[in-house]
Design an enzyme around this catalytic site. Structure first.
Site, PDB file in Angstrom:
ATOM      1  N   HIS A 190       0.957  -1.225  -0.116  1.00  0.00           N
ATOM      2  CA  HIS A 190       0.038   0.029   0.135  1.00  0.00           C
ATOM      3  C   HIS A 190       0.841   1.244   0.095  1.00  0.00           C
ATOM      4  O   HIS A 190       0.170   2.428   0.152  1.00  0.00           O
ATOM      5  CB  HIS A 190      -0.959   0.056   1.149  1.00  0.00           C
ATOM      6  CG  HIS A 190      -0.287   0.140   2.532  1.00  0.00           C
ATOM      7  ND1 HIS A 190      -0.601   1.188   3.155  1.00  0.00           N
ATOM      8  CD2 HIS A 190       0.277  -0.801   3.246  1.00  0.00           C
ATOM      9  CE1 HIS A 190       0.142   1.197   4.464  1.00  0.00           C
ATOM     10  NE2 HIS A 190       0.703  -0.034   4.475  1.00  0.00           N
ATOM     11  N   THR A 233      -4.725 -19.177   4.076  1.00  0.00           N
ATOM     12  CA  THR A 233      -4.783 -19.190   2.600  1.00  0.00           C
ATOM     13  C   THR A 233      -4.281 -17.759   2.242  1.00  0.00           C
ATOM     14  O   THR A 233      -4.289 -16.642   2.484  1.00  0.00           O
ATOM     15  CB  THR A 233      -6.521 -18.942   2.837  1.00  0.00           C
ATOM     16  OG1 THR A 233      -7.058 -20.125   3.343  1.00  0.00           O
ATOM     17  CG2 THR A 233      -6.904 -18.951   1.245  1.00  0.00           C
ATOM     18  N   CYS A 273       1.663   6.136  13.448  1.00  0.00           N
ATOM     19  CA  CYS A 273       1.787   5.450  14.843  1.00  0.00           C
ATOM     20  C   CYS A 273       1.919   6.516  15.800  1.00  0.00           C
ATOM     21  O   CYS A 273       1.555   6.170  16.918  1.00  0.00           O
ATOM     22  CB  CYS A 273       2.923   4.541  14.695  1.00  0.00           C
ATOM     23  SG  CYS A 273       2.765   3.741  13.065  1.00  0.00           S
TER      24      CYS A 273
HETATM   25  C1  LIG Z   1       4.249   1.847   6.642  1.00  0.00           C
HETATM   26  C2  LIG Z   1       5.393   1.367   7.238  1.00  0.00           C
HETATM   27  C3  LIG Z   1       5.599   0.186   7.921  1.00  0.00           C
HETATM   28  C4  LIG Z   1       4.340  -0.587   8.117  1.00  0.00           C
HETATM   29  O1  LIG Z   1       3.646  -1.464   7.167  1.00  0.00           O
HETATM   30  P1  LIG Z   1       2.235  -1.953   7.025  1.00  0.00           P
HETATM   31  O2  LIG Z   1       1.795  -2.503   6.088  1.00  0.00           O
HETATM   32  O3  LIG Z   1       1.434  -0.719   7.545  1.00  0.00           O
HETATM   33  O4  LIG Z   1       2.276  -2.930   8.258  1.00  0.00           O
HETATM   34  C5  LIG Z   1       6.888  -0.211   8.332  1.00  0.00           C
HETATM   35  N1  LIG Z   1       7.715   0.381   8.009  1.00  0.00           N
HETATM   36  C6  LIG Z   1       7.900   1.615   7.129  1.00  0.00           C
HETATM   37  C7  LIG Z   1       9.246   2.479   7.230  1.00  0.00           C
HETATM   38  C8  LIG Z   1       6.664   2.134   6.693  1.00  0.00           C
HETATM   39  O5  LIG Z   1       6.738   3.380   6.239  1.00  0.00           O
END
Ligand SMILES: *Cc1c(COP(=O)(O)O)cnc(C)c1O
Length: 394
Positions: free
Chosen positions: A200, A236, A323
């Site tokens: 994403h 899965t 976060c």
């Molecule tokens: C977004 C991010 C994550 C976490 O990824 P998720 O797919 O949300 O678990 C970890 N490390 C960095 C550097 C990120 O930018």
């Protein structure tokens, strides 16, 4: 809305959705089923694995699909520690500016008796290779240093780090969630043993990621279940998700240079215009940063209020990482680059995507200074700074 929170997440590319849809509506078989629908799903999944492998110069069997960046980080670090402790190695080297998925995993391991050295990143947000060399011990099991930072966009000297780790026989993991699909990543050339990716962050779907693990690295499963992902990740398979991630990564790789060129111009305009705001400062190295990242501090204001007012004005921004928002502690990344607490609280992160337009940046350049000025007028701290009761620090 003007969406400038692309380090938080990105819009799904419509072509990605198109590639995924048949595997949700028609070829929806379980990739582990023996019937023909299952086999079609399996074929598509393995093709996605090959595509991903090609984009990072890995072998398909070194690509494990996960639920995202956090899972990959956790699994990589835990696996390396399990391998290390068998040989009596219980030391880890990381940096002060890692994502919480890394930091919180390390905290857990510290409670188990592992020792972690967190490398300094100085005022530019970049680790010094010399510090890494000095931190290596006989019992170092793992070096985990991110490729590019999610808050300030700084790019670490990954290739040099990889070389040192390889020479010293230490496993090297890199959280490359912000890097993959944005800057070239080559696990062979860069001597990376493990690498985490999230779909994403480059216009793929949420909830799917990749953990790359070199064929000689034995992974520890975090999720028990069937024999999916070579027995290293039960559950899965998310076939449509994997296809979406692969399609998005493939497109991002092809378009990378062109997108970066365009973003660089917009980013640099943002930085130079917003830097005209008095008592403002850019966070992170001016050059060694992602082409889509702007992160600044404005003295005398609260980042949270700034975000809310920008939202009212139609701009989606962030104060750091998703976060950190919602907590009152200032960003550990901004503290690590030496911003005082009160300055770190006044931060703004604007992250661009391939969809960001010149008009949107023009509008942002008009709105941000006005909102900062408005907030400063109401700020008792700014009042004290103006009257000289309190000293400016930036
Ligand atoms: C977004 C991010 C994550 C976490 O990824 P998720 O797919 O949300 O678990 C970890 N490390 C960095 C550097 C990120 O930018």
């Amino acid at each position: 809305m003007i969406y400038l929170d692309n380090a938080g997440t990105t819009k799904l590319d419509e072509k990605v959705l198109e590639a995924m849809t048949p595997y949700l509506l028609e070829e929806y078989g379980n990739a582990s089923s023996l019937h023909s629908m299952g086999q079609k799903a399996r074929e598509a999944l393995e093709k996605a694995r090959e595509q991903v492998a090609k984009c990072i110069n890995a072998k398909p069997r070194e690509v494990y699909f996960t639920s995202g960046g956090s899972e990959g980080d956790s699994q990589a670090i835990i696996s390396a520690c399990r391998l290390g402790e068998r040989k009596g190695k219980k030391h880890i080297i990381s940096s002060k500016i890692e994502h919480h998925a890394v930091l919180h995993t390390l905290e857990k391991l510290e409670k188990e008796g592992f020792e972690v050295t967190y490398l300094d990143v100085y005022d530019n947000g970049i680790v010094k290779v010399e510090d890494l060399k000095n931190a290596i011990r006989e019992d170092t099991a793992l070096v985990t240093i991110m490729f590019a930072n999610n808050e300030i966009g700084t790019i670490q000297p990954v290739e040099e780090i990889g070389k040192i780790c390889r020479e010293r026989g230490i496993l090297f993991h890199s959280d490359a969630v912000q890097a993959v699909g944005h800057i070239p990543v080559d696990v062979e050339k860069m001597n990376i043993d493990m690498l985490s990716i999230a779909g994403h962050k480059f216009h793929g779907p949420k909830g799917v990621g990749v953990l790359y693990a070199r064929s000689n690295v034995l992974l520890t499963a975090l999720i028990e279940g069937g024999a999916q992902e070579r027995g290293k990740r039960g559950g899965t398979e998310n076939v449509a998700g994997a296809i979406g991630l692969a399609e998005a990564l493939n497109m991002a790789t092809i378009e990378m240079e062109e997108i970066n060129k365009k973003q660089l111009v917009l980013r640099d305009r943002l930085i130079s215009e917003l830097s005209k705001i008095p008592h403002s400062i850019l966070n992170g190295d001016r050059e060694k940063r992602l082409a889509n990242n702007v992160n600044m501090c404005f003295e005398g204001i609260e980042g949270e209020s700034l975000l809310l007012l920008l939202d009212d004005e139609g701009i989606c921004a962030s104060s750091g990482s998703a976060c950190t928002s919602g907590s009152l502690d200032p960003s550990h990344v901004l503290l690590a680059i030496g911003r005082p607490h009160e300055v770190a609280h006044g931060s703004l992160r604007l992250t661009l995507s391939k969809y960001t337009t010149e008009e949107e940046i023009d509008k942002t350049i008009q709105i941000v200074p006005k909102v900062v000025e408005y907030l400063r007028k109401m700020s008792p701290v700014w009042d004290q700074l103006e009257k000289g009761v309190r000293k400016h620090v930036i």
